[in-house]
Design a protein around this motif. Structure first.
Motif, PDB file in Angstrom:
ATOM      1  N   ILE A 203       0.933  -1.169  -0.029  1.00  0.00           N
ATOM      2  CA  ILE A 203       0.136   0.123  -0.047  1.00  0.00           C
ATOM      3  C   ILE A 203       0.795   1.117  -0.069  1.00  0.00           C
ATOM      4  CG2 ILE A 203      -1.788   1.130   1.195  1.00  0.00           C
ATOM      5  CD1 ILE A 203      -2.449  -1.221   2.666  1.00  0.00           C
ATOM      6  N   THR A 204       0.783   2.046  -0.990  1.00  0.00           N
ATOM      7  CA  THR A 204       1.557   3.362  -1.262  1.00  0.00           C
ATOM      8  C   THR A 204       0.812   4.482  -0.767  1.00  0.00           C
ATOM      9  OG1 THR A 204       2.737   2.326  -2.958  1.00  0.00           O
ATOM     10  CG2 THR A 204       2.892   4.704  -2.904  1.00  0.00           C
ATOM     11  N   MET A 205       1.304   5.265   0.173  1.00  0.00           N
ATOM     12  CA  MET A 205       0.307   6.444   0.536  1.00  0.00           C
ATOM     13  C   MET A 205       1.159   7.569   0.363  1.00  0.00           C
ATOM     14  SD  MET A 205      -1.496   4.676   3.844  1.00  0.00           S
ATOM     15  CE  MET A 205      -2.942   5.557   3.528  1.00  0.00           C
ATOM     16  N   HIS A 206       0.595   8.705  -0.118  1.00  0.00           N
ATOM     17  CA  HIS A 206       1.316   9.903  -0.348  1.00  0.00           C
ATOM     18  C   HIS A 206       0.529  11.029  -0.102  1.00  0.00           C
ATOM     19  CE1 HIS A 206       5.335   8.688  -1.494  1.00  0.00           C
ATOM     20  NE2 HIS A 206       4.924   8.201  -2.375  1.00  0.00           N
ATOM     21  N   VAL A 207       1.030  12.355   0.214  1.00  0.00           N
ATOM     22  CA  VAL A 207       0.208  13.493   0.466  1.00  0.00           C
ATOM     23  C   VAL A 207       0.876  14.447  -0.873  1.00  0.00           C
ATOM     24  CG1 VAL A 207      -0.529  15.499   1.877  1.00  0.00           C
ATOM     25  CG2 VAL A 207      -0.241  13.079   2.651  1.00  0.00           C
ATOM     26  N   ILE A 208      -0.266  15.108  -1.332  1.00  0.00           N
ATOM     27  CA  ILE A 208       0.398  16.304  -2.307  1.00  0.00           C
ATOM     28  C   ILE A 208       0.718  17.483  -1.418  1.00  0.00           C
ATOM     29  CG2 ILE A 208      -0.144  18.078  -4.112  1.00  0.00           C
ATOM     30  CD1 ILE A 208      -1.999  16.138  -5.390  1.00  0.00           C
ATOM     31  N   GLY A 209       2.130  17.415  -0.882  1.00  0.00           N
ATOM     32  CA  GLY A 209       2.504  18.193   0.364  1.00  0.00           C
ATOM     33  C   GLY A 209       3.549  19.240  -0.390  1.00  0.00           C
ATOM     34  N   GLU A 210       4.420  19.738   0.385  1.00  0.00           N
ATOM     35  CA  GLU A 210       5.448  21.117   0.288  1.00  0.00           C
ATOM     36  C   GLU A 210       6.213  20.652  -1.097  1.00  0.00           C
ATOM     37  OE1 GLU A 210       5.250  23.878   1.604  1.00  0.00           O
ATOM     38  OE2 GLU A 210       4.611  23.692   3.495  1.00  0.00           O
ATOM     39  N   ASP A 211       6.729  19.549  -1.421  1.00  0.00           N
ATOM     40  CA  ASP A 211       7.623  19.133  -2.471  1.00  0.00           C
ATOM     41  C   ASP A 211       6.447  19.314  -3.727  1.00  0.00           C
ATOM     42  OD1 ASP A 211       9.381  18.684  -0.492  1.00  0.00           O
ATOM     43  OD2 ASP A 211       9.214  16.734  -0.559  1.00  0.00           O
ATOM     44  N   TYR A 212       5.393  19.433  -3.653  1.00  0.00           N
ATOM     45  CA  TYR A 212       4.409  19.250  -4.965  1.00  0.00           C
ATOM     46  C   TYR A 212       3.717  20.629  -5.320  1.00  0.00           C
ATOM     47  CZ  TYR A 212       5.594  14.539  -4.158  1.00  0.00           C
ATOM     48  OH  TYR A 212       6.516  13.350  -3.777  1.00  0.00           O
ATOM     49  N   ILE A 213       3.870  21.804  -4.508  1.00  0.00           N
ATOM     50  CA  ILE A 213       3.146  23.021  -4.506  1.00  0.00           C
ATOM     51  C   ILE A 213       4.125  24.135  -4.322  1.00  0.00           C
ATOM     52  CG2 ILE A 213       0.967  21.704  -3.980  1.00  0.00           C
ATOM     53  CD1 ILE A 213       2.815  24.249  -1.299  1.00  0.00           C
ATOM     54  N   ILE A 214       3.231  25.304  -4.845  1.00  0.00           N
ATOM     55  CA  ILE A 214       3.992  26.645  -4.539  1.00  0.00           C
ATOM     56  C   ILE A 214       3.125  27.473  -3.499  1.00  0.00           C
ATOM     57  CG2 ILE A 214       5.182  28.723  -5.527  1.00  0.00           C
ATOM     58  CD1 ILE A 214       5.871  26.988  -7.726  1.00  0.00           C
ATOM     59  N   HIS A 215       3.362  27.902  -2.647  1.00  0.00           N
ATOM     60  CA  HIS A 215       2.264  28.830  -1.805  1.00  0.00           C
ATOM     61  C   HIS A 215       2.063  30.047  -2.679  1.00  0.00           C
ATOM     62  CE1 HIS A 215       2.309  26.495   1.912  1.00  0.00           C
ATOM     63  NE2 HIS A 215       3.570  26.158   1.522  1.00  0.00           N
ATOM     64  N   GLY A 216       0.882  30.475  -2.674  1.00  0.00           N
ATOM     65  CA  GLY A 216       0.556  31.624  -3.341  1.00  0.00           C
ATOM     66  C   GLY A 216      -0.785  32.547  -2.794  1.00  0.00           C
ATOM     67  N   LYS A 217      -1.018  33.451  -3.607  1.00  0.00           N
ATOM     68  CA  LYS A 217      -2.426  34.139  -3.442  1.00  0.00           C
ATOM     69  C   LYS A 217      -3.356  34.177  -4.504  1.00  0.00           C
ATOM     70  CE  LYS A 217      -1.425  35.992   0.959  1.00  0.00           C
ATOM     71  NZ  LYS A 217      -2.180  35.797   1.982  1.00  0.00           N
ATOM     72  N   SER A 218      -4.514  34.000  -4.152  1.00  0.00           N
ATOM     73  CA  SER A 218      -5.673  33.924  -5.213  1.00  0.00           C
ATOM     74  C   SER A 218      -5.707  35.445  -5.808  1.00  0.00           C
ATOM     75  CB  SER A 218      -6.996  33.341  -4.665  1.00  0.00           C
ATOM     76  OG  SER A 218      -7.697  34.166  -3.668  1.00  0.00           O
ATOM     77  N   PRO A 219      -6.637  35.607  -6.802  1.00  0.00           N
ATOM     78  CA  PRO A 219      -6.654  36.974  -7.025  1.00  0.00           C
ATOM     79  C   PRO A 219      -7.429  37.836  -5.850  1.00  0.00           C
ATOM     80  CG  PRO A 219      -7.209  35.689  -8.831  1.00  0.00           C
ATOM     81  CD  PRO A 219      -7.066  34.863  -7.579  1.00  0.00           C
ATOM     82  N   ASP A 220      -8.222  37.128  -4.877  1.00  0.00           N
ATOM     83  CA  ASP A 220      -8.813  37.768  -3.967  1.00  0.00           C
ATOM     84  C   ASP A 220      -8.189  37.570  -2.478  1.00  0.00           C
ATOM     85  OD1 ASP A 220      -9.547  35.413  -3.918  1.00  0.00           O
ATOM     86  OD2 ASP A 220     -11.597  35.536  -3.349  1.00  0.00           O
ATOM     87  N   GLU A 221      -6.898  37.409  -2.800  1.00  0.00           N
ATOM     88  CA  GLU A 221      -5.907  37.561  -1.611  1.00  0.00           C
ATOM     89  C   GLU A 221      -6.221  36.050  -0.617  1.00  0.00           C
ATOM     90  OE1 GLU A 221      -2.950  39.717  -1.217  1.00  0.00           O
ATOM     91  OE2 GLU A 221      -3.575  39.915  -3.231  1.00  0.00           O
ATOM     92  N   LEU A 222      -6.642  35.277  -1.009  1.00  0.00           N
ATOM     93  CA  LEU A 222      -6.771  34.079  -0.308  1.00  0.00           C
ATOM     94  C   LEU A 222      -5.419  33.041  -0.293  1.00  0.00           C
ATOM     95  CD1 LEU A 222     -10.571  32.683  -1.021  1.00  0.00           C
ATOM     96  CD2 LEU A 222      -9.558  33.910   0.961  1.00  0.00           C
ATOM     97  N   ALA A 223      -4.807  32.410   0.566  1.00  0.00           N
ATOM     98  CA  ALA A 223      -3.876  31.685   0.663  1.00  0.00           C
ATOM     99  C   ALA A 223      -4.280  30.490  -0.093  1.00  0.00           C
ATOM    100  CB  ALA A 223      -3.403  31.325   2.102  1.00  0.00           C
ATOM    101  N   ILE A 224      -3.551  30.053  -1.254  1.00  0.00           N
ATOM    102  CA  ILE A 224      -3.611  28.875  -1.967  1.00  0.00           C
ATOM    103  C   ILE A 224      -2.449  28.078  -2.359  1.00  0.00           C
ATOM    104  CG2 ILE A 224      -5.461  29.988  -3.305  1.00  0.00           C
ATOM    105  CD1 ILE A 224      -3.562  30.559  -5.544  1.00  0.00           C
ATOM    106  N   LEU A 225      -2.559  26.863  -2.625  1.00  0.00           N
ATOM    107  CA  LEU A 225      -1.407  25.998  -3.060  1.00  0.00           C
ATOM    108  C   LEU A 225      -1.262  25.953  -4.718  1.00  0.00           C
ATOM    109  CD1 LEU A 225      -2.001  23.541  -0.187  1.00  0.00           C
ATOM    110  CD2 LEU A 225      -0.536  25.583  -0.016  1.00  0.00           C
ATOM    111  N   ILE A 226      -0.337  26.477  -5.313  1.00  0.00           N
ATOM    112  CA  ILE A 226      -0.358  26.353  -6.657  1.00  0.00           C
ATOM    113  C   ILE A 226       0.330  25.048  -7.216  1.00  0.00           C
ATOM    114  CG2 ILE A 226       0.432  27.341  -8.786  1.00  0.00           C
ATOM    115  CD1 ILE A 226       0.481  29.998  -7.309  1.00  0.00           C
TER     116      ILE A 226
END
Length: 240
Positions: A203-226
């Motif tokens: 059983i392989t288990m993973h999370v789309i975590g820090e290594d797979y995203i860039i922290h950013g802001k949405s057009p309305d300034e919400l914290a998002i994960l790109i």
């Protein structure tokens, strides 16, 4: 949100946890957080509703076909864990548990090995205030899922649970929404037996975590994960 795959030929399985703030293209709508897909599907009466649009969105992001969905509410989650006698969880650090029962005050659990009843297991899986936010919560949720599996298989509960399937499904049905045929007891039994044949190391288990995203802001300034598409595709290939 968890994506599960089972390969009946190679006897392998995989679980991928998808963070709620992942910024994605939602079919028919403007880009948004991936958890918005379910809301839009419900609010705008999209064919298939919230689950349909959520599945379609995840298919586009991960690049795999999704056959089934299941939405499980808190009470059904708690009840099932109580039915199997709780789950054994090795808690790595002191953690606060906020139960959904407003009459029960929050409390702290010290690090250690516990058998948690349903309401405590739910509170443990829901905590996102400790560790690395939603990423740590996703890891705890996967830990609970594996603990459910281990509780059933390590204590050889299947012979007792399978004859009670209609009764258990009837008890939990109000809290489960799924397109999986819950009335097909033969199919559910065969799936349970298949799960029993898959060893833990397969059983392989993973999370789309820090290594797979860039922290950013949405057009309305919400914290998002790109998302970083190439890295997510590599992760997908490892699991699927």
């Amino acid at each position: 949100m968890m994506l599960l795959t089972i390969d009946p030929v190679s006897k392998t399985a995989g679980v991928l946890s998808i963070p709620r703030d992942l910024w994605v293209n939602i079919p028919g709508f403007s880009p948004g957080k991936i958890n918005s897909a379910h809301y839009y599907g419900q609010a705008y009466n999209i064919p298939g509703g919230g689950p349909g649009l959520a599945m379609e969105t995840v298919e586009h992001v991960i690049g795999v076909k999704i056959d089934y969905y299941a939405r499980i509410d808190f009470l059904a989650f708690e009840k099932f864990i109580d039915i199997i006698g709780g789950v054994k969880i090795d808690i790595p650090e002191r953690i606060r548990l906020d139960l959904i029962d407003p009459e029960k005050p929050p409390f702290w659990l010290e690090a250690g090995l516990y058998v948690l009843p349903g309401d405590h297991a739910l509170a443990y899986a829901r905590n996102r205030s400790q560790g690395n936010g939603d990423f740590s919560r996703a890891e705890r949720q996967q830990q609970v899922v594996l603990a459910i599996r281990d509780r059933i298989f390590n204590f050889n509960q299947l012979p007792d649970l399978l004859p009670r399937l209609p009764e258990i499904i009837n008890e939990l049905s109000a809290g489960i929404d799924t397109n999986f045929p819950l009335t097909d007891i033969e199919l559910i039994t065969s799936m349970a037996v298949l799960a029993l044949e898959i060893p833990r190391e397969n059983i392989t288990m993973h999370v789309i975590g820090e290594d797979y995203i860039i922290h950013g802001k949405s057009p309305d300034e919400l914290a998002i994960l790109i998302p970083i598409p190439d890295k997510i595709r590599e992760l997908r290939n490892e699991i699927f």
